[in-house]
Design a protein around this motif. Structure first.
Motif, PDB file in Angstrom:
ATOM      1  N   MET A   1      17.892  45.073 -34.684  1.00  0.00           N
ATOM      2  CA  MET A   1      17.077  45.872 -35.589  1.00  0.00           C
ATOM      3  C   MET A   1      15.820  45.061 -34.982  1.00  0.00           C
ATOM      4  N   ILE A   2      14.703  46.458 -34.760  1.00  0.00           N
ATOM      5  CA  ILE A   2      13.770  45.390 -35.079  1.00  0.00           C
ATOM      6  C   ILE A   2      12.403  46.469 -35.092  1.00  0.00           C
ATOM      7  N   SER A   3      11.135  45.762 -35.350  1.00  0.00           N
ATOM      8  CA  SER A   3       9.928  46.468 -35.444  1.00  0.00           C
ATOM      9  C   SER A   3       9.516  48.043 -34.956  1.00  0.00           C
ATOM     10  N   ASN A   4       8.533  48.622 -35.410  1.00  0.00           N
ATOM     11  CA  ASN A   4       8.328  49.906 -34.338  1.00  0.00           C
ATOM     12  C   ASN A   4       7.259  48.977 -33.728  1.00  0.00           C
ATOM     13  N   ARG A   5       6.209  47.112 -33.575  1.00  0.00           N
ATOM     14  CA  ARG A   5       5.713  46.774 -33.388  1.00  0.00           C
ATOM     15  C   ARG A   5       6.948  46.250 -31.872  1.00  0.00           C
ATOM     16  N   GLN A   6       7.617  45.165 -32.321  1.00  0.00           N
ATOM     17  CA  GLN A   6       8.548  45.174 -31.431  1.00  0.00           C
ATOM     18  C   GLN A   6       8.996  45.680 -30.365  1.00  0.00           C
ATOM     19  N   LEU A   7       9.622  47.274 -30.299  1.00  0.00           N
ATOM     20  CA  LEU A   7       9.671  48.161 -29.917  1.00  0.00           C
ATOM     21  C   LEU A   7       8.823  48.392 -28.746  1.00  0.00           C
ATOM     22  N   THR A   8       7.732  48.325 -28.955  1.00  0.00           N
ATOM     23  CA  THR A   8       6.724  48.671 -28.904  1.00  0.00           C
ATOM     24  C   THR A   8       5.984  47.813 -27.018  1.00  0.00           C
ATOM     25  N   GLU A   9       6.276  46.888 -27.752  1.00  0.00           N
ATOM     26  CA  GLU A   9       6.098  45.779 -27.019  1.00  0.00           C
ATOM     27  C   GLU A   9       7.474  44.877 -25.772  1.00  0.00           C
ATOM     28  N   ARG A  10       8.080  45.886 -26.483  1.00  0.00           N
ATOM     29  CA  ARG A  10       9.591  45.460 -25.136  1.00  0.00           C
ATOM     30  C   ARG A  10       9.652  46.695 -24.550  1.00  0.00           C
ATOM     31  N   PHE A  11       9.359  47.783 -24.695  1.00  0.00           N
ATOM     32  CA  PHE A  11       9.493  49.383 -23.512  1.00  0.00           C
ATOM     33  C   PHE A  11       8.306  49.951 -23.281  1.00  0.00           C
ATOM     34  N   LYS A  12       6.840  49.651 -24.299  1.00  0.00           N
ATOM     35  CA  LYS A  12       5.534  49.327 -23.576  1.00  0.00           C
ATOM     36  C   LYS A  12       5.638  50.976 -23.470  1.00  0.00           C
ATOM     37  N   CYS A  13       5.355  51.490 -24.307  1.00  0.00           N
ATOM     38  CA  CYS A  13       5.834  52.944 -25.416  1.00  0.00           C
ATOM     39  C   CYS A  13       4.477  52.944 -26.224  1.00  0.00           C
ATOM     40  N   SER A  14       4.555  54.577 -26.731  1.00  0.00           N
ATOM     41  CA  SER A  14       3.909  55.157 -27.551  1.00  0.00           C
ATOM     42  C   SER A  14       4.998  54.523 -28.922  1.00  0.00           C
ATOM     43  N   SER A  15       3.382  54.260 -30.301  1.00  0.00           N
ATOM     44  CA  SER A  15       4.305  53.630 -31.677  1.00  0.00           C
ATOM     45  C   SER A  15       4.460  55.072 -32.819  1.00  0.00           C
ATOM     46  N   GLN A  16       4.068  55.782 -31.610  1.00  0.00           N
ATOM     47  CA  GLN A  16       4.655  57.299 -32.551  1.00  0.00           C
ATOM     48  C   GLN A  16       5.676  58.368 -31.896  1.00  0.00           C
ATOM     49  N   GLY A  17       6.093  59.098 -32.572  1.00  0.00           N
ATOM     50  CA  GLY A  17       7.173  60.007 -32.093  1.00  0.00           C
ATOM     51  C   GLY A  17       8.466  59.943 -32.298  1.00  0.00           C
ATOM     52  N   GLY A  18       9.319  60.908 -31.690  1.00  0.00           N
ATOM     53  CA  GLY A  18      10.605  60.840 -31.634  1.00  0.00           C
ATOM     54  C   GLY A  18      10.476  60.687 -29.801  1.00  0.00           C
ATOM     55  N   MET A  19      10.292  60.797 -29.052  1.00  0.00           N
ATOM     56  CA  MET A  19      10.626  60.741 -28.179  1.00  0.00           C
ATOM     57  C   MET A  19       9.604  59.725 -27.186  1.00  0.00           C
ATOM     58  N   ARG A  20       9.334  58.633 -26.544  1.00  0.00           N
ATOM     59  CA  ARG A  20       8.073  58.191 -26.430  1.00  0.00           C
ATOM     60  C   ARG A  20       8.823  57.680 -25.193  1.00  0.00           C
ATOM     61  N   ARG A  21       7.891  58.160 -24.183  1.00  0.00           N
ATOM     62  CA  ARG A  21       8.095  58.019 -22.104  1.00  0.00           C
ATOM     63  C   ARG A  21       7.234  56.466 -21.702  1.00  0.00           C
ATOM     64  N   SER A  22       7.582  55.842 -21.408  1.00  0.00           N
ATOM     65  CA  SER A  22       6.860  54.374 -20.440  1.00  0.00           C
ATOM     66  C   SER A  22       7.501  54.649 -19.408  1.00  0.00           C
ATOM     67  N   HIS A  23       6.533  55.324 -18.937  1.00  0.00           N
ATOM     68  CA  HIS A  23       6.284  55.052 -17.052  1.00  0.00           C
ATOM     69  C   HIS A  23       6.240  53.349 -16.685  1.00  0.00           C
ATOM     70  N   ALA A  24       5.870  52.318 -17.142  1.00  0.00           N
ATOM     71  CA  ALA A  24       5.590  50.891 -16.697  1.00  0.00           C
ATOM     72  C   ALA A  24       7.253  50.398 -17.446  1.00  0.00           C
ATOM     73  N   THR A  25       7.829  51.386 -17.739  1.00  0.00           N
ATOM     74  CA  THR A  25       9.370  50.873 -18.283  1.00  0.00           C
ATOM     75  C   THR A  25      10.528  51.850 -17.707  1.00  0.00           C
ATOM     76  N   ASP A  26       9.742  52.579 -17.283  1.00  0.00           N
ATOM     77  CA  ASP A  26      10.943  53.714 -16.534  1.00  0.00           C
ATOM     78  C   ASP A  26      12.039  54.041 -17.300  1.00  0.00           C
ATOM     79  N   SER A  27      11.524  54.095 -18.652  1.00  0.00           N
ATOM     80  CA  SER A  27      12.524  54.451 -20.086  1.00  0.00           C
ATOM     81  C   SER A  27      11.925  55.688 -20.856  1.00  0.00           C
ATOM     82  N   LEU A  28      13.019  56.402 -21.482  1.00  0.00           N
ATOM     83  CA  LEU A  28      12.307  57.308 -22.386  1.00  0.00           C
ATOM     84  C   LEU A  28      13.317  57.029 -23.853  1.00  0.00           C
TER      85      LEU A  28
END
Length: 276
Positions: A1-28
């Motif tokens: 279980m992690i916080s939104n801040r931790q999730l954002t930092e780990r995946f380098k994605c947006s902090s909002q929305g239900g579908m967060r695309r990250s080109h930096a980590t090539d993840s959705l």
């Protein structure tokens, strides 16, 4: 279980929305927030049915990350699923992939208007082990949803009860728990109007909020393949509810079927008056 801040930092994605695309980590990163009321995301037979993005009007499969997820079998993106049961707490469900083709379903949009939504059937990637949530967490989330359902108008409740998948959701905690639809249950209680639909007597007592205490029952049990729909759901007093699970007499099932059919007929009339 992690916080939104931790999730954002780990995946380098947006902090909002239900579908967060990250080109930096090539993840959705998919966020199924069960504390929000707009979407009905749930597990059914080992698959997670995840609603696409777009809060108003018909959703488009070619729009934004809906397209990314729809094409995820061909593109190199890795898809991660998180669920939220308490605000600000993100539970990692695991890496997922499309289990089948996306399909459309009807759900109210942010303004309450019925619209078409894209739903993506997902399954955990083989060998992926997700964190099993506790029954207590699921029950707390259900109570929150039940409070929401009680505060809806009849018009809003009918929309939500009519436009859900017929199968009850099921997830693994310490046991398999069926996540029955709160809108179907609330509609059944309202149609019962404070009286048990089997013995036809008033509810034996009122709860601490002054509401007649009735329990919802599926005439054809969910565990036996019954559907979580208004034509299979009735409201019973605790005694009759226990009787149906212990004895389950054919004559009682026939009576309840007729009661449920009346519920559907009343809903149909209401639907025609409200929606034309």
């Amino acid at each position: 279980m992690i916080s939104n801040r931790q999730l954002t930092e780990r995946f380098k994605c947006s902090s909002q929305g239900g579908m967060r695309r990250s080109h930096a980590t090539d993840s959705l990163v998919l966020i199924a927030d069960h504390t929000q009321s707009l979407y009905e995301n749930r597990w059914i037979d080992g698959r997670f049915h995840f609603s696409g993005i777009g809060k108003k009007g018909d959703q488009q499969l070619e729009f934004s990350q809906n397209k990314t997820l729809a094409e995820s079998a061909e593109n190199p993106v890795t898809v991660f699923l998180f669920e939220v049961f308490e605000p600000g707490q993100y539970v990692y469900a695991g890496r997922v992939a499309l289990a089948d083709a996306p399909y459309t379903a009807s759900h109210p949009d942010i303004d309450g208007s019925c619209r078409s939504v894209w739903v993506f059937p997902l399954q955990l990637i083989e060998g992926e082990r997700s964190w099993q949530i506790t029954e207590d967490l699921i029950r707390k989330n259900r109570k929150r949803s039940e409070r929401l359902a009680r505060n809806l108008s009849d018009k809003e409740l009918v929309k939500r009860a009519a436009n859900i998948k017929s199968r009850a959701g099921c997830r693994r905690a310490t046991t398999d728990l069926y996540e029955k639809n709160v809108y179907v249950a609330e509609l059944a209680r309202r149609k019962a109007n404070g009286c048990c639909q089997l013995c036809e007597q008033p509810a034996p007592f009122r709860d601490r909020h002054g509401r007649p205490f009735l329990e919802t029952h599926h005439i054809e049990w969910i565990a036996a393949g019954g559907e979580d729909t208004i034509d299979n759901t009735v409201a019973l007093c605790p005694n009759c509810h226990a009787k149906m699970h212990v004895v389950n007499m054919k004559s009682d099932r026939r009576k309840l079927r007729k009661k449920a059919e009346t519920n559907v007929f009343q809903y149909t009339l209401f639907d025609e008056v409200i929606f034309g």
